[in-house]
Enzyme design. Sequence first.
Site, PDB file in Angstrom:
ATOM      1  N   MET A 173       0.826  -1.201   0.000  1.00  8.44           N
ATOM      2  CA  MET A 173       0.000   0.000   0.000  1.00  8.44           C
ATOM      3  C   MET A 173       0.864   1.256   0.000  1.00  8.44           C
ATOM      4  O   MET A 173       0.561   2.245  -0.671  1.00  8.44           O
ATOM      5  CB  MET A 173      -0.933  -0.001   1.210  1.00  8.44           C
ATOM      6  CG  MET A 173      -1.984   1.097   1.187  1.00  8.44           C
ATOM      7  SD  MET A 173      -3.098   1.094   2.617  1.00  8.44           S
ATOM      8  CE  MET A 173      -4.086  -0.362   2.283  1.00  8.44           C
ATOM      9  N   TRP A 183       2.318   1.723  -3.391  1.00 12.04           N
ATOM     10  CA  TRP A 183       1.265   2.166  -4.319  1.00 12.04           C
ATOM     11  C   TRP A 183       1.092   3.680  -4.243  1.00 12.04           C
ATOM     12  O   TRP A 183       0.911   4.349  -5.270  1.00 12.04           O
ATOM     13  CB  TRP A 183      -0.062   1.472  -3.983  1.00 12.04           C
ATOM     14  CG  TRP A 183      -1.218   2.099  -4.709  1.00 12.04           C
ATOM     15  CD1 TRP A 183      -1.443   2.106  -6.051  1.00 12.04           C
ATOM     16  CD2 TRP A 183      -2.293   2.844  -4.123  1.00 12.04           C
ATOM     17  NE1 TRP A 183      -2.593   2.804  -6.341  1.00 12.04           N
ATOM     18  CE2 TRP A 183      -3.133   3.265  -5.177  1.00 12.04           C
ATOM     19  CE3 TRP A 183      -2.639   3.181  -2.812  1.00 12.04           C
ATOM     20  CZ2 TRP A 183      -4.292   4.011  -4.955  1.00 12.04           C
ATOM     21  CZ3 TRP A 183      -3.791   3.919  -2.603  1.00 12.04           C
ATOM     22  CH2 TRP A 183      -4.593   4.332  -3.659  1.00 12.04           C
ATOM     23  N   HIS A 184       1.180   4.250  -3.040  1.00 15.18           N
ATOM     24  CA  HIS A 184       1.034   5.697  -2.923  1.00 15.18           C
ATOM     25  C   HIS A 184       2.206   6.427  -3.581  1.00 15.18           C
ATOM     26  O   HIS A 184       2.023   7.533  -4.107  1.00 15.18           O
ATOM     27  CB  HIS A 184       0.933   6.097  -1.449  1.00 15.18           C
ATOM     28  CG  HIS A 184      -0.426   5.917  -0.864  1.00 15.18           C
ATOM     29  ND1 HIS A 184      -0.737   4.889   0.013  1.00 15.18           N
ATOM     30  CD2 HIS A 184      -1.583   6.600  -1.041  1.00 15.18           C
ATOM     31  CE1 HIS A 184      -2.005   4.978   0.363  1.00 15.18           C
ATOM     32  NE2 HIS A 184      -2.545   5.994  -0.269  1.00 15.18           N
ATOM     33  N   GLY A 185       3.392   5.832  -3.553  1.00 15.76           N
ATOM     34  CA  GLY A 185       4.532   6.480  -4.193  1.00 15.76           C
ATOM     35  C   GLY A 185       5.840   5.933  -3.671  1.00 15.76           C
ATOM     36  O   GLY A 185       5.910   5.417  -2.550  1.00 15.76           O
TER      37      GLY A 185
END
Length: 403
Positions: free
Chosen positions: A328, A331-333
């Site tokens: 996760m 996924w955000h960066g």
Amino acid sequence: MIIPHMVPYASPKYFILLLIALAPLIISLVLRGKRINWYQALITLGFLYISFGGVDYKQGLALIGYVIYQSVLVWCYHHYRQQKNQNWIFYLAVFLSILPLIFVKVTPFLAAGTNSIFGFLGISYLTFKSVQIIMEMRDGMIKKYDPIKYIQFLLFFPTISSGPIDRYRRFVKDLDQPPAKEKYVELLGQGVHQIFLGFLYKFIIGYYFGQVLLPVVDHLAMERGGISWPLVGYMYVYSMYLFFDFAGYSLFAVGTSKLMGYETPPNFNKPFLSWNIKEFWNRWHMTLSFWFRDYIYMRLMFMLIKKKVFKSRIVASNIGYFALFLIMGFWHGLTWYYIVYGLYHATLICLTDVWLRFKKKHKKQLPSNKFTHGLAVVLTFHAVCLSFLIFSGFLDKLFFHHM
């Protein structure tokens, strides 16, 4: 007249166009209990154009290419998945489905300031939908592939940019069976209520926290440097802004869906009233949380337990949490604060499990009342706000400013 580019739910003009465009669909559902399918397709194309056309035509081209790519990929997987030794086909299909998103996330990291040519607003959420279908096909939950319905699912314009993340089978059920007139009138009332609540959240409360208070505490915290009361203020103000802005957007998306006769699942359920971190993730960005739970965590746990990688289910569960929240975070960066944000929440969830096991074992010795529940809510709220301070990237900005 050339319609200018508009970000979904970001301006009064967008809502005026939305109301005008949806009026014939609403009237048909109220009077006849039926959708005008060709008209829904027409307004979908119209709103995709104003969101991805004009000055952002490159995003529009990327979206078209992406939908074609994913449609062909899912068709190929559906066609070949019945072959023997299909595991490698499944893993290849999942990897290829995620590949465009990987390019989008990695490109800015490899070349600072450069955006991927594959990128467009909402690519993450469309990828979640695509991977979901491949996994459910493998499980036998989706037996028939209809490319037209699949494309309608991907391009459902109320939720295309930032969710909520719907499930294919639920969406298709609403698509095939419009609500009866009595049911639709109820949905219509709920949709109007949610849109007005969204205005309160995003354009009044969210605006006040994000545009009025946040610059003030940002400036004060940067002046002081280090750990200070303005930094604590920034943590709480940013947390409130993040919630009201995103929850407001989600209310718009869900409300608009209901005006069209679709019961898109909600994204938030009073998350700041959660009494532990696990409960928080059952209430915050719920469609994303449940997607990660169902399609990553549960499958990873099944594999670890089936193959007996760890003797202890508790160890397997903790490994699963860290893997889940690391994914996760990535996924955000690809920045340190997103990774730390993920590790922080994984740690909190593991500690929560330790506490819940201890509490269950010593149930008679530990008090359980309104006071302890309220204390748990307060502690959880502060722990979550600290995580949002990490997530904001402000600590990174503060550190480099005072180097």
